[in-house]
Design an enzyme around this catalytic site. Structure first.
Site, PDB file in Angstrom:
ATOM      1  N   GLU A   1      -9.812   6.799  -1.508  1.00  0.00           N
ATOM      2  CA  GLU A   1      -9.146   6.769  -0.205  1.00  0.00           C
ATOM      3  C   GLU A   1     -10.195   6.713   0.913  1.00  0.00           C
ATOM      4  O   GLU A   1     -10.133   5.867   1.802  1.00  0.00           O
ATOM      5  CB  GLU A   1      -8.283   8.019  -0.061  1.00  0.00           C
ATOM      6  N   HIS A   2     -11.144   7.645   0.881  1.00  0.00           N
ATOM      7  CA  HIS A   2     -12.257   7.661   1.835  1.00  0.00           C
ATOM      8  C   HIS A   2     -13.548   7.417   1.056  1.00  0.00           C
ATOM      9  O   HIS A   2     -13.741   7.986  -0.018  1.00  0.00           O
ATOM     10  CB  HIS A   2     -12.383   9.024   2.521  1.00  0.00           C
TER      11      HIS A   2
ATOM     12  N   GLU B   1      10.456 -33.411 -10.106  1.00  0.00           N
ATOM     13  CA  GLU B   1      11.031 -32.121 -10.506  1.00  0.00           C
ATOM     14  C   GLU B   1      12.538 -32.222 -10.760  1.00  0.00           C
ATOM     15  O   GLU B   1      13.178 -31.210 -11.046  1.00  0.00           O
ATOM     16  CB  GLU B   1      10.743 -31.072  -9.427  1.00  0.00           C
TER      17      GLU B   1
ATOM     18  N   ASN C   1       2.693  14.623  -0.491  1.00  0.00           N
ATOM     19  CA  ASN C   1       2.315  15.097  -1.822  1.00  0.00           C
ATOM     20  C   ASN C   1       2.875  14.154  -2.890  1.00  0.00           C
ATOM     21  O   ASN C   1       3.451  13.100  -2.580  1.00  0.00           O
ATOM     22  CB  ASN C   1       2.769  16.546  -2.029  1.00  0.00           C
TER      23      ASN C   1
ATOM     24  N   GLN D   1     -12.651  17.748   2.436  1.00  0.00           N
ATOM     25  CA  GLN D   1     -11.573  17.022   1.755  1.00  0.00           C
ATOM     26  C   GLN D   1     -10.787  17.950   0.835  1.00  0.00           C
ATOM     27  O   GLN D   1      -9.568  17.835   0.725  1.00  0.00           O
ATOM     28  CB  GLN D   1     -12.181  15.870   0.951  1.00  0.00           C
TER      29      GLN D   1
ATOM     30  N   ASP E   1     -10.350  11.083  10.733  1.00  0.00           N
ATOM     31  CA  ASP E   1      -9.086  11.820  10.688  1.00  0.00           C
ATOM     32  C   ASP E   1      -8.503  12.037  12.069  1.00  0.00           C
ATOM     33  O   ASP E   1      -7.283  12.159  12.222  1.00  0.00           O
ATOM     34  CB  ASP E   1      -9.289  13.184  10.018  1.00  0.00           C
TER      35      ASP E   1
ATOM     36  N   HIS F   1      -7.617  20.089   2.013  1.00  0.00           N
ATOM     37  CA  HIS F   1      -6.336  19.449   2.309  1.00  0.00           C
ATOM     38  C   HIS F   1      -5.215  19.953   1.416  1.00  0.00           C
ATOM     39  O   HIS F   1      -4.111  20.245   1.879  1.00  0.00           O
ATOM     40  CB  HIS F   1      -6.437  17.931   2.105  1.00  0.00           C
TER      41      HIS F   1
ATOM     42  N   HIS G   1      16.779 -33.268  -2.766  1.00  0.00           N
ATOM     43  CA  HIS G   1      15.624 -32.978  -1.908  1.00  0.00           C
ATOM     44  C   HIS G   1      15.007 -34.293  -1.416  1.00  0.00           C
ATOM     45  O   HIS G   1      14.717 -34.460  -0.220  1.00  0.00           O
ATOM     46  CB  HIS G   1      14.559 -32.191  -2.681  1.00  0.00           C
TER      47      HIS G   1
ATOM     48  N   SER H   1      -5.191  13.796  -1.036  1.00  0.00           N
ATOM     49  CA  SER H   1      -6.377  13.182  -0.433  1.00  0.00           C
ATOM     50  C   SER H   1      -7.575  13.115  -1.380  1.00  0.00           C
ATOM     51  O   SER H   1      -7.691  13.896  -2.330  1.00  0.00           O
ATOM     52  CB  SER H   1      -6.758  13.978   0.815  1.00  0.00           C
TER      53      SER H   1
ATOM     54  N   GLN I   1      13.257  14.548  -0.215  1.00  0.00           N
ATOM     55  CA  GLN I   1      14.573  14.431   0.421  1.00  0.00           C
ATOM     56  C   GLN I   1      14.495  13.699   1.763  1.00  0.00           C
ATOM     57  O   GLN I   1      15.424  12.977   2.140  1.00  0.00           O
ATOM     58  CB  GLN I   1      15.210  15.814   0.594  1.00  0.00           C
TER      59      GLN I   1
END
Length: 415
Positions: free
Chosen positions: A313-314, A401, A201, A246, A347, A249, A406, A224, A178
């Protein structure tokens, strides 16, 4: 405690979570589109168990937050802010560069900051003042005019202090899909933004991906992950500590050890069991470990290839020749080299950004940086000599073309 994994199944499973929640996220987006603030109040009560009468955090609330935060934490955030700002200042590009490429023909690039961006900061299971720093600082360094932030209620005072130190005061008490919908579509209280950044998430990440026609996003930044390349020189206790760090998380976090030594994987698994017993966030870790495991490779080159397929990610590199692996590996959000480089440093305090692409998206996306908050325009300065330099080429190609106007737009200037 760790199981052997199949790399392709693991990657596919990381991606599938976004589509699993698409129907629920669509419903939330439509509710916010139709009902604005009242939908945000409804979801605050439903998901956060908080009754709200207003969405925006007041200046008094920000000032009062310092009374509820230990001064040592405030000082640590101030020091972290300085390091993060310094690193991101290095990334700034010239506002305008020009280069003379031929007589009468000058080319260049003009870099302009975005006008208004929205930063999403998770809440719920923990307070994340560090993410307030990581999302706001590069936008501020880039020169963004308006920065707003959303985070779930009740907003932890520590998070408010983080926002204040980062330099943003337009903060809204709303989280989840939201909040993303509010920033993308706008409500009575929240003015729509040009771009949305920040981790979350699967619901948050799915909403970001579904609303890209209204507001651009940084990249998918969901639950993560860590990938670890290790050989026999690695310390199993260090690796286990990185895995548990990790895993705490999020229940959907995931950890993968890629190694050439099955004996190391077994030692790490034993260490994970041992260290798990002392871990405070056991319930979360236990679920995350179900998504985690190890992959055994024949050679270090195979381990690098597998890691590039995972695109974590890491990435932690704990091998004898770590610089060799650093040079060879291609896909990772942020890379931590050597046994004394835990991901936790990135981090919080090394200065690099911890908002990173997940679920294999580091194959095509970079971690959050100053360039995410700017756009570029190419520039050409052409005088009559420059037009003569390239005029024949333009006329010839334009007529080939079938774009005769042009060609004429050049020819009329050359007569």
């Amino acid at each position: 405690m760790l199981k052997e994994l199949d790399v392709r199944n693991w990657v596919a499973k990381r991606r599938s979570g976004f589509s699993d929640v698409s129907d629920s996220v669509s419903e939330i987006i439509n509710n916010v589109r139709e009902n604005g603030d009242s939908a945000l109040f409804e979801y605050a009560k439903k998901f956060d168990n908080v009754e709200l009468s207003e969405l925006r955090v007041t200046e008094d609330e920000i000032e009062d937050s310092y009374e509820n935060v230990d001064m040592r934490l405030v000082e640590s955030l101030i020091e972290a802010e300085a390091r993060i700002t310094e690193f991101h200042e290095y990334q700034k590009k010239d506002d305008l560069w020009l280069r003379n490429v031929a007589f009468g023909l000058t080319l260049g690039v003009k870099t302009t900051p975005l006008f208004r961006v929205g930063c999403y900061i998770p809440g719920g299971r923990a307070s994340y003042p560090s993410t307030a720093l990581m999302t706001v600082i590069p936008a501020r360094v880039a020169g963004v005019s308006e920065i707003c932030a959303c985070t779930p209620p009740p907003v932890n005072p520590l998070t408010l202090v983080g926002f204040d130190i980062a330099g943003v005061s337009e903060i809204y008490k709303t989280g989840g899909a939201q909040a993303v919908a509010a920033m993308a579509l706008g409500t009575e209280s929240v003015k729509p933004v040009d771009k949305i950044v920040g981790p979350g998430n699967v619901f948050v990440t799915a909403a970001k991906m579904m609303l890209r026609e209204y507001a651009e996003i940084d990249f998918p930044a969901g639950p993560s992950e860590i990938g670890i390349i290790a050989d026999s020189s690695a310390n199993p206790a260090f690796i286990a500590a990185d895995i548990l760090a990790q895993a705490e998380h999020d229940p959907n976090a995931a950890c993968v050890l890629v190694t050439t030594k099955k004996s190391l994987a077994e030692k790490v698994s034993e260490e994970v069991k041992k260290q798990f017993e002392k871990a405070p966030r056991k319930e979360i870790i236990q679920k995350a470990l179900l998504n985690s495991g190890f992959i055994i490779c024949d050679t270090l080159e195979d381990a690098i290839s597998v890691t590039d397929e995972i695109a974590p990610e890491h990435l932690s590199i704990q091998v004898y020749d770590s610089l060799y692996v650093l040079n060879k590996v291609k896909n990772a959000g942020s890379i931590f080299v050597g046994p004394y480089a835990p991901v936790a440093c990135g981090d919080y305090a090394s200065g690099t950004n911890h908002v990173l692409p997940t679920a294999g998206y580091s194959k095509v996306y970079s971690g959050l940086n100053v360039s995410h908050f700017t756009k570029t325009s190419t520039v050409q300065i052409i005088d009559r000599d420059g037009l003569e330099e390239i005029g024949d080429i333009v006329e010839t190609l334009a007529e080939a073309e079938g774009l005769f106007a042009h060609a004429e737009s050049v020819r009329i200037r050359r007569r």
